[in-house]
Design an enzyme around this catalytic site. Structure first.
Site, mmCIF file in Angstrom:
data_model
loop_
_atom_site.group_PDB
_atom_site.id
_atom_site.type_symbol
_atom_site.label_atom_id
_atom_site.label_comp_id
_atom_site.label_asym_id
_atom_site.label_seq_id
_atom_site.Cartn_x
_atom_site.Cartn_y
_atom_site.Cartn_z
ATOM 1 N N TYR A 196 4.265 25.215 2.555
ATOM 2 C CA TYR A 196 4.453 24.594 3.634
ATOM 3 C C TYR A 196 6.571 24.679 3.277
ATOM 4 O O TYR A 196 6.456 23.098 2.349
ATOM 5 C CB TYR A 196 4.248 23.084 4.102
ATOM 6 C CG TYR A 196 2.389 23.322 4.495
ATOM 7 C CD1 TYR A 196 2.007 24.203 5.003
ATOM 8 C CD2 TYR A 196 1.760 22.223 3.885
ATOM 9 C CE1 TYR A 196 0.986 24.421 4.962
ATOM 10 C CE2 TYR A 196 0.603 22.024 4.419
ATOM 11 C CZ TYR A 196 -0.128 23.251 4.778
ATOM 12 O OH TYR A 196 -1.224 23.307 5.410
ATOM 13 N N LYS A 254 -0.882 13.519 24.644
ATOM 14 C CA LYS A 254 0.197 12.919 24.813
ATOM 15 C C LYS A 254 0.605 13.729 25.826
ATOM 16 O O LYS A 254 1.799 13.706 26.549
ATOM 17 C CB LYS A 254 0.777 12.534 24.156
ATOM 18 C CG LYS A 254 0.382 10.906 22.969
ATOM 19 C CD LYS A 254 0.918 10.752 24.018
ATOM 20 C CE LYS A 254 0.417 8.787 23.150
ATOM 21 N NZ LYS A 254 -0.126 8.654 22.012
HETATM 22 P P1 NAP Z 1 -3.268 18.567 13.648
HETATM 23 O O1 NAP Z 1 -3.200 17.174 13.109
HETATM 24 O O2 NAP Z 1 -3.830 19.314 14.170
HETATM 25 O O3 NAP Z 1 -1.658 17.675 15.446
HETATM 26 C C1 NAP Z 1 -0.708 17.014 14.670
HETATM 27 C C2 NAP Z 1 0.312 16.887 15.520
HETATM 28 O O4 NAP Z 1 -0.435 16.123 16.361
HETATM 29 C C3 NAP Z 1 1.397 16.061 15.268
HETATM 30 O O5 NAP Z 1 2.560 16.954 14.780
HETATM 31 C C4 NAP Z 1 1.663 15.843 16.573
HETATM 32 O O6 NAP Z 1 2.440 16.954 17.364
HETATM 33 C C5 NAP Z 1 0.388 15.091 17.382
HETATM 34 N N1 NAP Z 1 0.190 14.238 17.215
HETATM 35 C C6 NAP Z 1 -0.513 12.972 15.393
HETATM 36 N N2 NAP Z 1 -0.915 11.945 15.777
HETATM 37 C C7 NAP Z 1 -0.543 11.567 17.146
HETATM 38 C C8 NAP Z 1 -1.030 10.583 17.424
HETATM 39 N N3 NAP Z 1 -1.938 9.499 16.462
HETATM 40 N N4 NAP Z 1 -1.415 10.610 19.117
HETATM 41 C C9 NAP Z 1 -0.989 11.678 19.983
HETATM 42 N N5 NAP Z 1 -0.508 12.689 19.460
HETATM 43 C C10 NAP Z 1 -0.570 13.038 17.880
HETATM 44 O O7 NAP Z 1 -2.236 19.203 13.534
HETATM 45 P P2 NAP Z 1 -1.751 19.719 11.973
HETATM 46 O O8 NAP Z 1 -0.331 18.699 11.458
HETATM 47 O O9 NAP Z 1 -1.004 21.397 11.990
HETATM 48 O O10 NAP Z 1 -2.722 19.964 10.732
HETATM 49 C C11 NAP Z 1 -3.014 18.533 9.535
HETATM 50 C C12 NAP Z 1 -2.750 19.354 8.972
HETATM 51 O O11 NAP Z 1 -3.971 20.172 8.468
HETATM 52 C C13 NAP Z 1 -1.558 20.360 8.249
HETATM 53 O O12 NAP Z 1 -0.636 18.649 7.793
HETATM 54 C C14 NAP Z 1 -1.935 20.827 6.664
HETATM 55 O O13 NAP Z 1 -1.836 19.262 5.898
HETATM 56 C C15 NAP Z 1 -3.232 21.218 7.372
HETATM 57 N N6 NAP Z 1 -3.420 22.560 7.363
HETATM 58 C C16 NAP Z 1 -4.059 23.086 7.019
HETATM 59 C C17 NAP Z 1 -4.246 24.682 7.277
HETATM 60 C C18 NAP Z 1 -4.661 25.877 6.549
HETATM 61 O O14 NAP Z 1 -4.733 26.985 5.968
HETATM 62 N N7 NAP Z 1 -5.507 25.297 4.897
HETATM 63 C C19 NAP Z 1 -3.589 25.075 8.393
HETATM 64 C C20 NAP Z 1 -2.864 24.205 9.006
HETATM 65 C C21 NAP Z 1 -2.710 22.771 8.804
HETATM 66 P P3 NAP Z 1 3.494 16.089 18.483
HETATM 67 O O15 NAP Z 1 4.447 15.483 17.909
HETATM 68 O O16 NAP Z 1 4.392 17.691 17.910
HETATM 69 O O17 NAP Z 1 2.904 15.604 19.653
#
Ligand code: NAP
Length: 311
Positions: free
Chosen positions: A59, A216
């Site tokens: 990241y 949203k």
């Molecule tokens: P996610 O948790 O599915 O979605 C996060 C996104 O949702 C935010 O960036 C925001 O996007 C929106 N959001 C967050 N809180 C919200 C709320 N309360 N209400 C409405 N919308 C909200 O996606 P992610 O952050 O990509 O994945 C989570 C974590 O998993 C990552 O941060 C990372 O640490 C981990 N990850 C790991 C891998 C792996 O290969 N192991 C791969 C991917 C991710 P907007 O502001 O754009 O709407």
């Protein structure tokens, strides 16, 4: 003090709502990220009872770990935070290559320790499987690092069921992190049951389906990052997915909650899921996701949500 959840068989205890930090310094993932906002996201989490941070070398690369390291140094209470990070990627002639060899994993842990400003990592994952290294050998290297006190627990991520079984030959795997959300439920076939049967904690990534399950967006919302190519966000599929989100909204409103809260609470009803790592791009999202802890899903709500995404 918010109730703490034990991560599987580890001695790590965390708030059930953690923080995913690929939007903290993850310049290779999201365009136009502001690093100060990223640090504020981490500070807001730590100031409001979140004590589990999920990051990775890739990241940024490096920047997410470095910014987290800066915030933890500023707070000065390392022992209050449970840090998970991941390694396996390296750059060879400008190209990303995966490496799970014991020698590489040991170097990866050393460099993550430096960036995070710490002398131990609470949970270290092999981020992605490589093609060559036997998975039990890779995990064996992490076991040595655990015995040396450099890491406190062992994780693997993006492993298939066969790779996970090989990795866990000696029973050393503490955590599996895989993609899982209401739109992507393949892991329910094999990985989730295996983790439940083998006392491995399952941490779903993309729990909010990269924001789609945040409730949203509407059909006119556009995206300038990876979501522009993500199948969930394309054309008719996007419209159908938004309709499902609207059905969840009805369930959420009946409980006096929002879509994101009931979705996150739903995962916590699954066997072997102890903690969640929703991502956030702004401090208000961090605070909003914490409201999940106030939601109690009825059996009827759990089944209704299940049915919406099986249809
Ligand atoms: P996610 O948790 O599915 O979605 C996060 C996104 O949702 C935010 O960036 C925001 O996007 C929106 N959001 C967050 N809180 C919200 C709320 N309360 N209400 C409405 N919308 C909200 O996606 P992610 O952050 O990509 O994945 C989570 C974590 O998993 C990552 O941060 C990372 O640490 C981990 N990850 C790991 C891998 C792996 O290969 N192991 C791969 C991917 C991710 P907007 O502001 O754009 O709407």
């Amino acid at each position: 003090m918010v109730e703490q959840s034990r991560i599987g068989k580890t001695d790590l205890y965390v708030n059930k709502i953690g923080l995913g930090t690929n939007a903290v310094g993850g310049h290779n993932i999201y365009p136009d990220l502001n690093e100060e906002t990223g640090k504020e996201v981490v500070r807001t989490a730590l100031d409001n009872g979140i004590n589990f941070l999920d990051t990775a070398y890739i990241y940024g690369p490096e920047r997410s770990e470095e910014l987290i390291g800066e915030v933890i140094k500023e707070k000065g209470r390392r022992e209050d935070v449970v840090i998970a990070t991941k390694g396996a990627h390296k750059f060879v002639n400008g190209k990303i290559v995966l490496d799970n060899s014991p020698a590489f994993l040991k170097t990866a842990v050393e460099s993550s320790l430096k960036r995070l400003n710490t002398d131990y990592i609470d949970l270290f994952y092999i981020h992605f499987p490589d093609e060559n290294t036997p998975k039990d050998e890779a995990v064996g290297a992490l076991k040595e690092l655990k015995d040396e006190g450099k890491i406190r627990s062992i994780g693997v991520s993006n492993f298939s069921i066969d790779q996970l079984k090989e990795a866990n030959k000696d029973g050393y795997v503490d955590v599996l992190q895989s993609e899982y959300n209401l739109f992507k439920r393949e892991v329910e076939k094999d990985l989730l049951p295996y983790t439940a049967q083998n006392n491995i904690s399952f941490i779903p990534y993309f729990p909010l389906a990269a924001g789609l399950l945040g409730g949203k967006y509407n059909k006119n919302t556009t995206f300038n990052d990876g979501r522009a190519k993500n199948p969930l966000f394309q054309g008719d599929a996007f419209v159908r997915n938004l309709e499902k989100v609207d059905q969840v909204r009805e369930v959420a409103h009946a409980l006096g909650a929002e879509v994101a809260h009931v979705v996150l609470a739903w995962y916590l009803t699954r066997d072997s899921i102890d903690v969640l790592i929703p991502g956030a791009k702004r401090p208000d999202q961090v605070l909003n996701n914490l409201k999940t802890l106030d939601v109690t899903l009825t059996n009827e709500a759990i089944e209704k949500i299940d049915r919406i995404f099986k249809a």
